[in-house]
Design a protein around this motif. Structure first.
Motif, PDB file in Angstrom:
ATOM      1  N   ILE A  48      47.591  32.898  35.586  1.00 40.39           N
ATOM      2  CA  ILE A  48      47.896  33.684  36.786  1.00 40.39           C
ATOM      3  C   ILE A  48      47.690  35.364  36.824  1.00 40.39           C
ATOM      4  N   GLN A  49      48.235  36.041  35.660  1.00 41.81           N
ATOM      5  CA  GLN A  49      48.117  37.489  35.545  1.00 41.81           C
ATOM      6  C   GLN A  49      46.661  37.947  35.369  1.00 41.81           C
ATOM      7  N   GLN A  50      45.852  36.924  34.718  1.00 40.01           N
ATOM      8  CA  GLN A  50      44.463  37.433  34.048  1.00 40.01           C
ATOM      9  C   GLN A  50      43.670  37.159  35.358  1.00 40.01           C
ATOM     10  N   LEU A  51      44.009  36.036  36.094  1.00 39.38           N
ATOM     11  CA  LEU A  51      43.122  35.556  37.220  1.00 39.38           C
ATOM     12  C   LEU A  51      43.328  36.900  38.326  1.00 39.38           C
ATOM     13  N   THR A  52      44.321  37.556  38.324  1.00 41.92           N
ATOM     14  CA  THR A  52      44.565  38.524  39.537  1.00 41.92           C
ATOM     15  C   THR A  52      44.667  40.017  38.894  1.00 41.92           C
ATOM     16  N   GLY A  53      44.354  40.278  37.737  1.00 39.85           N
ATOM     17  CA  GLY A  53      44.488  41.491  37.082  1.00 39.85           C
ATOM     18  C   GLY A  53      43.399  42.322  37.371  1.00 39.85           C
ATOM     19  N   LYS A  54      43.579  43.670  37.103  1.00 40.76           N
ATOM     20  CA  LYS A  54      42.461  44.701  37.273  1.00 40.76           C
ATOM     21  C   LYS A  54      41.084  44.200  37.083  1.00 40.76           C
TER      22      LYS A  54
END
Length: 88
Positions: free
Chosen positions: A74-80
């Motif tokens: 999820i963090q990679q999906l919504t990351g910068k």
């Protein structure tokens, strides 16, 4: 005999890793993985960030290593560096 009193509550399930096929608002698809106590909880987390959950694909992977190689968090999906466009 005194009853054993725990200072915490035991949950009925332990978190497990789930994989979801999701779509963003542009129609792009991704396989996203994360830990949750249930599939419905994982769906709620994904919908909260603007994903359209298509289906559970957890059973399509044989190991955690396969999941980590072919899916994003999820963090990679919504990351910068992501071009994910959430549903409003």
């Amino acid at each position: 005999m005194a009853t054993d009193r725990r200072p915490f509550e035991l949950t009925p399930t332990q978190p497990m890793t789930y994989v979801a096929l999701i779509a963003d608002a542009t129609g792009r698809f991704a396989h996203v993985y994360g830990n949750a106590n249930s599939w419905s909880q994982f769906i709620d987390e994904l919908e909260d960030i603007g994903c359209e959950v298509i289906e559970n694909q957890t059973e399509d992977y044989e190991s955690l290593e396969d999941i980590q190689e072919y899916c994003v968090t999820i963090q990679q999906l919504t990351g910068k560096e992501s071009n994910f466009v959430p549903y409003p």
